[in-house]
Design an enzyme around this catalytic site. Sequence first.
Site, short mmCIF file in Angstrom:
data_model
loop_
_atom_site.label_atom_id
_atom_site.label_comp_id
_atom_site.label_asym_id
_atom_site.label_seq_id
_atom_site.Cartn_x
_atom_site.Cartn_y
_atom_site.Cartn_z
N PHE A 1 45.20 36.69 35.95
CA PHE A 1 44.97 37.79 36.89
C PHE A 1 43.93 37.34 37.90
O PHE A 1 42.80 37.01 37.54
CB PHE A 1 44.49 39.07 36.19
CG PHE A 1 44.36 40.20 37.17
CD1 PHE A 1 45.46 40.96 37.51
CD2 PHE A 1 43.15 40.46 37.80
CE1 PHE A 1 45.36 41.98 38.46
CE2 PHE A 1 43.04 41.48 38.75
CZ PHE A 1 44.15 42.24 39.08
N ASP B 1 37.96 30.99 38.30
CA ASP B 1 37.82 32.39 38.69
C ASP B 1 36.93 33.07 37.66
O ASP B 1 37.36 33.40 36.57
CB ASP B 1 39.20 33.05 38.77
CG ASP B 1 39.11 34.52 39.21
OD1 ASP B 1 37.98 35.08 39.21
OD2 ASP B 1 40.15 35.10 39.54
N LYS C 1 32.87 41.28 41.24
CA LYS C 1 32.55 42.36 40.30
C LYS C 1 31.05 42.56 40.08
O LYS C 1 30.40 43.20 40.89
CB LYS C 1 33.32 42.15 39.01
CG LYS C 1 34.82 42.33 39.25
CD LYS C 1 35.65 42.51 38.02
CE LYS C 1 37.05 42.97 38.40
NZ LYS C 1 38.13 42.09 38.01
#
Length: 427
Positions: free
Chosen positions: A159, A244, A273
Amino acid sequence: MSNESRAGREAAPRNHPLSDVAADLVGREKAFGANNYDPLPVVLTRGQGSWVSDVDGRRYLDLMSAYSAVSFGHSHPRIVAALIAQAQQLGVTSRAYFNDELPYLFERLVRLTGLPRVLPANGGAEAVETALKAARKWGHKIKGIPEGRAEIIGCQGNFHGRTIAVIGLSTEPQYRDGFGPFPPGLSTVPYGDSDALERAITPRTAAFLVEPIQGEGGIIVPPPGYLARCAEICRRHRVLLICDEIQTGLGRTGRLLACEHEGITPDAVILGKALGGGLLPVSAVVGSDDLMQVFNPGDHGSTFGGNPLAAAVAMAALDVLEEEKLVARSAELGEWLIGELADLKSHIVRDVRGRGLFVGIEVDARYITARPVVDRLLARGILSKDTHGTVVRIAPPLNISRDDLAWAVSQIHALFRELEAELKRAA
Ligand SMILES: *Cc1c(COP(=O)(O)O)cnc(C)c1O
């Protein structure tokens, strides 16, 4: 145990049909919004630390942390103060000019990651796109791949966000369905299989993009040594390794970066985030000189990326991470949490796994899926989130109190005992 926490526990409802106020808000959202989310039936209005409350005054312990965007807790006073002070001074300048916050954030991120150059963005997907653009250009201009032929390899079950290029790399049919055509030059290999990576590399491969632990994929921890072997393979074939760390970074897994568990320094790390301190979208690509040299003025940009407000908030978030020693805390509390949850001797539970405060409870689909477990935890005053059908994600703020976490563990144990009993009665 604080009084606040105790009140929250007592307020934790067993069943809570939506009040009129809540139902009205849900109705409006459904009436006027695009239907791309299916939220749990709770309407939040306040948050402080690890606790949030809904519009009816019920309190919930947040074990989800907005997918780690709230790793340092809701409305952390220090981060809120930085936000207010900077908003009153200078918010957004664009990067047509220098500002007096961004350079310090750059320096900070370089010091933290050991990588020399930063490119700031806003949301995570935007930073992933930025990294892919950098990798392709590096492939063409530095590695010598014929123009327009660079390839990027990702992992099955990945993802990396929701842009067209990024979902072009996704192996989740729902994420792709109807959204093609996708850009060429993207392929995937099984996650956790470094031999498969090596077989997939061609002279046109520019980069390998990987999550050190797959989050949305179901908190999948790869076999020990995987990342280190990938790093070695990438080096040997002159392929960039891009990690990531949007979800795994900044302490979530018990290290500052999850790739540190394997002692590697990738060519680029993508952060997001938690970098926004739970208040703003702030993301960044931090990369090697070799990679970042591909950018010249005008090649790439972002109106909001690197604005002084975002930079000030991100720095306050990093201050909190350091001063509250949240990396060590995540490691210690996480080890305790995984041990406690591993004790869930329920045949409904297939697996408990994770690292630091990044934990998944996988239920057995023969008996139950994750969503009803999450709904039942909500009724007990706990926010969690199902992912990938059968995994309940447990990822509280890194500064959650040990008492609160212990209370959550006792609720999770009680819920699984209850579910066992119900299954037995139904049998
Ligand atoms: C959440 C996430 C993204 C996308 O971030 P957005 O801010 O939602 O665009 C990318 N990669 C990983 C690993 C993520 O967890």
